[in-house]
Design a protein around this motif. Structure first.
Motif, PDB file in Angstrom:
ATOM      1  N   ALA A 156     -18.968  -5.322  15.486  1.00  0.00           N
ATOM      2  CA  ALA A 156     -17.875  -6.239  15.813  1.00  0.00           C
ATOM      3  C   ALA A 156     -16.976  -6.472  14.602  1.00  0.00           C
ATOM      4  N   LYS A 157     -17.602  -6.614  13.430  1.00  0.00           N
ATOM      5  CA  LYS A 157     -16.817  -6.792  12.199  1.00  0.00           C
ATOM      6  C   LYS A 157     -15.981  -5.558  11.909  1.00  0.00           C
ATOM      7  N   ALA A 158     -16.596  -4.368  12.052  1.00  0.00           N
ATOM      8  CA  ALA A 158     -15.876  -3.121  11.802  1.00  0.00           C
ATOM      9  C   ALA A 158     -14.732  -2.933  12.786  1.00  0.00           C
ATOM     10  N   LEU A 159     -14.948  -3.360  14.013  1.00  0.00           N
ATOM     11  CA  LEU A 159     -13.924  -3.226  15.046  1.00  0.00           C
ATOM     12  C   LEU A 159     -12.691  -4.068  14.721  1.00  0.00           C
ATOM     13  N   GLY A 160     -12.903  -5.198  14.061  1.00  0.00           N
ATOM     14  CA  GLY A 160     -11.787  -6.088  13.756  1.00  0.00           C
ATOM     15  C   GLY A 160     -11.306  -6.032  12.323  1.00  0.00           C
ATOM     16  N   GLU A 161     -11.795  -5.104  11.543  1.00  0.00           N
ATOM     17  CA  GLU A 161     -11.408  -5.011  10.126  1.00  0.00           C
ATOM     18  C   GLU A 161      -9.909  -4.741   9.972  1.00  0.00           C
ATOM     19  N   PHE A 162      -9.300  -5.433   8.999  1.00  0.00           N
ATOM     20  CA  PHE A 162      -7.856  -5.311   8.810  1.00  0.00           C
ATOM     21  C   PHE A 162      -7.465  -5.093   7.345  1.00  0.00           C
ATOM     22  N   GLY A 163      -7.765  -6.074   6.505  1.00  0.00           N
ATOM     23  CA  GLY A 163      -7.214  -6.094   5.150  1.00  0.00           C
ATOM     24  C   GLY A 163      -7.569  -4.894   4.305  1.00  0.00           C
ATOM     25  N   ALA A 164      -8.853  -4.565   4.240  1.00  0.00           N
ATOM     26  CA  ALA A 164      -9.271  -3.422   3.427  1.00  0.00           C
ATOM     27  C   ALA A 164      -8.743  -2.115   3.994  1.00  0.00           C
ATOM     28  N   THR A 165      -8.678  -2.034   5.322  1.00  0.00           N
ATOM     29  CA  THR A 165      -8.224  -0.801   5.967  1.00  0.00           C
ATOM     30  C   THR A 165      -6.756  -0.522   5.689  1.00  0.00           C
ATOM     31  N   ILE A 166      -5.907  -1.518   5.880  1.00  0.00           N
ATOM     32  CA  ILE A 166      -4.473  -1.285   5.701  1.00  0.00           C
ATOM     33  C   ILE A 166      -4.139  -1.030   4.232  1.00  0.00           C
ATOM     34  N   THR A 167      -4.914  -1.608   3.320  1.00  0.00           N
ATOM     35  CA  THR A 167      -4.691  -1.368   1.894  1.00  0.00           C
ATOM     36  C   THR A 167      -5.130   0.028   1.498  1.00  0.00           C
ATOM     37  N   PHE A 168      -6.224   0.497   2.077  1.00  0.00           N
ATOM     38  CA  PHE A 168      -6.810   1.780   1.691  1.00  0.00           C
ATOM     39  C   PHE A 168      -6.144   2.965   2.385  1.00  0.00           C
ATOM     40  N   VAL A 169      -5.955   2.883   3.697  1.00  0.00           N
ATOM     41  CA  VAL A 169      -5.477   4.057   4.444  1.00  0.00           C
ATOM     42  C   VAL A 169      -4.176   3.807   5.195  1.00  0.00           C
ATOM     43  N   SER A 170      -3.550   2.671   4.959  1.00  0.00           N
ATOM     44  CA  SER A 170      -2.260   2.353   5.583  1.00  0.00           C
ATOM     45  C   SER A 170      -2.413   2.182   7.099  1.00  0.00           C
ATOM     46  N   ASN A 171      -1.293   2.113   7.789  1.00  0.00           N
ATOM     47  CA  ASN A 171      -1.266   1.849   9.231  1.00  0.00           C
ATOM     48  C   ASN A 171      -0.560   3.010   9.927  1.00  0.00           C
ATOM     49  N   PRO A 173      -0.161   5.357  13.123  1.00  0.00           N
ATOM     50  CA  PRO A 173      -0.489   5.483  14.551  1.00  0.00           C
ATOM     51  C   PRO A 173      -1.213   6.799  14.851  1.00  0.00           C
ATOM     52  N   GLY A 174      -2.289   6.685  15.618  1.00  0.00           N
ATOM     53  CA  GLY A 174      -3.048   7.862  16.014  1.00  0.00           C
ATOM     54  C   GLY A 174      -4.044   8.340  14.986  1.00  0.00           C
ATOM     55  N   GLU A 175      -4.003   7.809  13.757  1.00  0.00           N
ATOM     56  CA  GLU A 175      -4.909   8.266  12.697  1.00  0.00           C
ATOM     57  C   GLU A 175      -5.712   7.116  12.101  1.00  0.00           C
ATOM     58  N   THR A 176      -5.031   6.055  11.679  1.00  0.00           N
ATOM     59  CA  THR A 176      -5.729   4.916  11.072  1.00  0.00           C
ATOM     60  C   THR A 176      -5.388   3.589  11.747  1.00  0.00           C
ATOM     61  N   GLN A 177      -4.529   3.622  12.765  1.00  0.00           N
ATOM     62  CA  GLN A 177      -4.089   2.382  13.404  1.00  0.00           C
ATOM     63  C   GLN A 177      -5.151   1.886  14.392  1.00  0.00           C
ATOM     64  N   THR A 178      -6.059   1.074  13.883  1.00  0.00           N
ATOM     65  CA  THR A 178      -7.096   0.495  14.720  1.00  0.00           C
ATOM     66  C   THR A 178      -6.554  -0.747  15.426  1.00  0.00           C
ATOM     67  N   LEU A 179      -7.430  -1.426  16.141  1.00  0.00           N
ATOM     68  CA  LEU A 179      -7.023  -2.551  16.983  1.00  0.00           C
ATOM     69  C   LEU A 179      -6.281  -3.628  16.192  1.00  0.00           C
ATOM     70  N   SER A 180      -6.854  -4.050  15.090  1.00  0.00           N
ATOM     71  CA  SER A 180      -6.234  -5.112  14.294  1.00  0.00           C
ATOM     72  C   SER A 180      -4.897  -4.681  13.714  1.00  0.00           C
ATOM     73  N   LEU A 181      -4.832  -3.449  13.241  1.00  0.00           N
ATOM     74  CA  LEU A 181      -3.588  -2.950  12.664  1.00  0.00           C
ATOM     75  C   LEU A 181      -2.506  -2.793  13.726  1.00  0.00           C
ATOM     76  N   ALA A 182      -2.901  -2.396  14.933  1.00  0.00           N
ATOM     77  CA  ALA A 182      -1.937  -2.270  16.023  1.00  0.00           C
ATOM     78  C   ALA A 182      -1.381  -3.638  16.412  1.00  0.00           C
ATOM     79  N   ILE A 183      -2.251  -4.644  16.460  1.00  0.00           N
ATOM     80  CA  ILE A 183      -1.786  -6.000  16.765  1.00  0.00           C
ATOM     81  C   ILE A 183      -0.795  -6.473  15.711  1.00  0.00           C
ATOM     82  N   TYR A 184      -1.116  -6.225  14.459  1.00  0.00           N
ATOM     83  CA  TYR A 184      -0.218  -6.608  13.360  1.00  0.00           C
ATOM     84  C   TYR A 184       1.144  -5.929  13.510  1.00  0.00           C
ATOM     85  N   ALA A 185       1.130  -4.626  13.811  1.00  0.00           N
ATOM     86  CA  ALA A 185       2.390  -3.893  13.953  1.00  0.00           C
ATOM     87  C   ALA A 185       3.206  -4.419  15.131  1.00  0.00           C
TER      88      ALA A 185
END
Length: 227
Positions: A156-171, A173-185
């Motif tokens: 559940a934590k991994a599914l909602g991860e945001f801060g470390a992901t967007i800093t490390f691999v950016s946002n 679409p189709g590659e690193t844009q997970t649920l939290s990053l998509a909501i942010y966008a």
């Protein structure tokens, strides 16, 4: 639900599942070490395990970028030895999610190991069972409630991860844009409110389902162990 939203959810599930699958064995090893052994620097190890929970996620993501980026020492090592690249890839999102979920994996497993009666393992050893046999037939089954609880909460934590992901691999679409990053966008777009609300509802439902499943499985396994 549209095709784009479905692909975001599937990518998020893929990232979270990979993160937990790769982190589970190291988490069990660390939990066993902390629960069963006394050694110099144990407090430091405990602090390092907990660190991702208390550090700003951006700091964790930046650390991952330095270490596992295309120019980082560990990033180059994995690229040369295994052909795995983390920078701006879904594998990097899984790495970030795994690091952030790691403390949630370790703690329940450690508590299960600490609560375990070690007399069962000692009795098996006196009957001639090897350490490996004791682990798979005694230790692991008794620790299973903690393993399941940690894995589900970590997922559940991994599914909602945001801060470390967007800093490390950016946002991306189709590659690193997970649920939290998509909501942010979507929230940055004037016309994205409706789609963002749908994804938020899905994220809340998935998180609640994970928590309920964790509690249910832990209780069932605990009850089964007492029966």
């Amino acid at each position: 639900m549209g095709e784009t939203e479905l692909s975001i959810i599937l990518l998020s599930a893929r990232v979270a599942f990979t993160a937990i699958l790769c982190a589970l064995v190291p988490a069990f090893a660390v939990a066993w070490l902390l629960a069963r052994k006394q050694f110099p620097g144990k407090g430091v190890v405990q602090a390092l395990v907990t660190l991702p929970l208390v550090l700003p996620p951006v700091v964790t993501g930046y650390g991952l970028l330095i270490l596992f980026g295309s120019k980082g020492p560990l990033g180059q090592l994995f690229e040369n030895l295994f052909g795995i690249s983390f920078a701006f890839r879904w594998t990097g999102a899984a790495l970030a999610a795994g690091v952030m979920a790691f403390p949630l994996l370790v703690r329940p497993i450690r508590l299960s190991l600490e609560a375990m009666d070690q007399g069962f393992g000692e009795a098996a050893r006196t009957l001639g069972a090897s350490r490996l046999t004791v682990f798979f037939t005694v230790t692991l089954p008794l620790a299973l409630p903690g393993v399941i609880a940690g894995a589900v909460l970590g997922f559940a934590k991994a599914l909602g991860e945001f801060g470390a992901t967007i800093t490390f691999v950016s946002n991306i679409p189709g590659e690193t844009q997970t649920l939290s990053l998509a909501i942010y966008a979507l929230l940055q777009s004037p016309s994205g409110d409706a789609a963002a609300l749908r994804l938020i509802a899905i994220a809340v439902a998935l998180a609640l389902a994970a928590i309920v499943a964790s509690e249910y499985l832990a209780r069932r396994l605990t009850a089964g162990g007492r029966a």
